[in-house]
Design an enzyme around this catalytic site. Structure first.
Site, mmCIF file in Angstrom:
data_model
loop_
_atom_site.group_PDB
_atom_site.id
_atom_site.type_symbol
_atom_site.label_atom_id
_atom_site.label_comp_id
_atom_site.label_asym_id
_atom_site.label_seq_id
_atom_site.Cartn_x
_atom_site.Cartn_y
_atom_site.Cartn_z
ATOM 1 N N HIS A 16 0.862 -1.187 0.000
ATOM 2 C CA HIS A 16 0.000 0.000 0.000
ATOM 3 C C HIS A 16 0.889 1.224 0.000
ATOM 4 O O HIS A 16 1.743 1.389 0.869
ATOM 5 C CB HIS A 16 -0.923 0.022 1.221
ATOM 6 C CG HIS A 16 -1.846 1.206 1.226
ATOM 7 N ND1 HIS A 16 -3.086 1.193 0.615
ATOM 8 C CD2 HIS A 16 -1.689 2.464 1.739
ATOM 9 C CE1 HIS A 16 -3.661 2.373 0.762
ATOM 10 N NE2 HIS A 16 -2.828 3.170 1.443
ATOM 11 N N CYS A 17 0.697 2.080 -0.987
ATOM 12 C CA CYS A 17 1.552 3.258 -1.149
ATOM 13 C C CYS A 17 0.836 4.488 -0.605
ATOM 14 O O CYS A 17 -0.180 4.912 -1.163
ATOM 15 C CB CYS A 17 1.900 3.456 -2.625
ATOM 16 S SG CYS A 17 2.953 4.897 -2.912
ATOM 17 N N PRO A 18 1.334 5.092 0.480
ATOM 18 C CA PRO A 18 0.678 6.296 1.016
ATOM 19 C C PRO A 18 0.811 7.491 0.085
ATOM 20 O O PRO A 18 0.006 8.419 0.160
ATOM 21 C CB PRO A 18 1.427 6.539 2.340
ATOM 22 C CG PRO A 18 2.752 5.870 2.166
ATOM 23 C CD PRO A 18 2.495 4.678 1.291
#
Length: 253
Positions: free
Chosen positions: A114-116
């Site tokens: 998951h890429c913020p």
């Protein structure tokens, strides 16, 4: 030296792109702007794109994934020896290589991370676009670093040099740090793609049911670097990873 010292104090020096724009040479300035626009479009595309959410049980996804009965018959019966995992959060049966994301509240097929930065997961459907975005972003940053470097001017003393180039130096330092960060990210993703593994599998293989029994250098999905890269960038159909995992000396796809 006299021409350099004649630059008015308080004004940024002319960088390469500005010089070319003022002389009517618009090819490089236009290309730079287009590259920035492509980078912005890719950012929004991968941010809004479905990364491969699992919305129903595996048995209900056969049509969506293009998995026919004939293809299902090709999966060896030994798949039954591996217990099908049901997600404890969304209660759906997880396809192999998928993982539940606590932030997105969905299971994601071929979950990478998951890429913020993009506020979205990177998975089966948007991973290649994420890598392409990193490559374009790196080009923009390196070009911007070159533009900043071209704007530095000389001065007889360090105090005067910092006064003239301080803002540009700070901007170049930020761009250099971002360039190094994106370069490391792009390099790590290309390396993992060449092995046909994901960030999650690489970091947590000792906890993943279908990998923890494998040796440290064993990857059941690896088909060789060239085939892995080709399948990642040029393959558009969904892959039945159970079929690849349980292949027995035959062609994996």
């Amino acid at each position: 030296m006299s021409s350099v010292l004649s630059v008015p104090s308080g004004h940024l020096p002319l960088q390469d792109l500005r010089k070319q724009e003022e002389t009517g040479e618009l090819i490089q300035p236009v290309l730079f702007v287009l590259l920035v626009l492509v980078s912005v479009l890719l950012y929004f595309a991968i941010s809004l794109m479905d990364p491969g959410f699992v919305l129903s049980d595996c048995s209900d996804l056969q049509f969506t994934l293009g998995v026919t009965e004939e293809t299902q018959d090709m999966i060896p019966p030994t798949t039954k020896s591996l217990r099908q995992r049901r997600c404890g959060h969304c209660l759906l049966q997880q396809p192999m290589r998928s993982k539940h994301c606590q932030t997105c509240h969905h299971c994601v097929r071929r979950y990478d991370h998951h890429c913020p930065w993009i506020e979205n997961c990177v998975g089966e459907r948007n991973h290649r676009w994420f890598v392409l975005y990193l490559a374009v972003q790196l080009l923009v940053l390196l070009w911007g670093l070159h533009v900043a470097w071209s704007g530095f001017t000389t001065a007889p003393t360090w105090q005067l040099w910092l006064r003239r180039n301080g803002v540009l130096l700070g901007a170049a330092a930020v761009v250099a740090v971002l360039s190094l960060t994106v370069l490391l990210l792009l390099g790590s993703h290309l390396y993992l793609v060449s092995l046909n593994t994901t960030t999650w599998e690489f970091m947590s293989r000792h906890r993943i049911s279908y990998l923890k029994h494998c040796g440290a250098d064993e990857n059941p999905f690896d088909r060789g670097a060239l085939r892995n890269l080709w399948g990642f960038f040029c393959g558009w159909g969904s892959v039945v990873w159970e079929q690849v995992y349980f292949r027995e000396g035959s062609d994996p796809i």
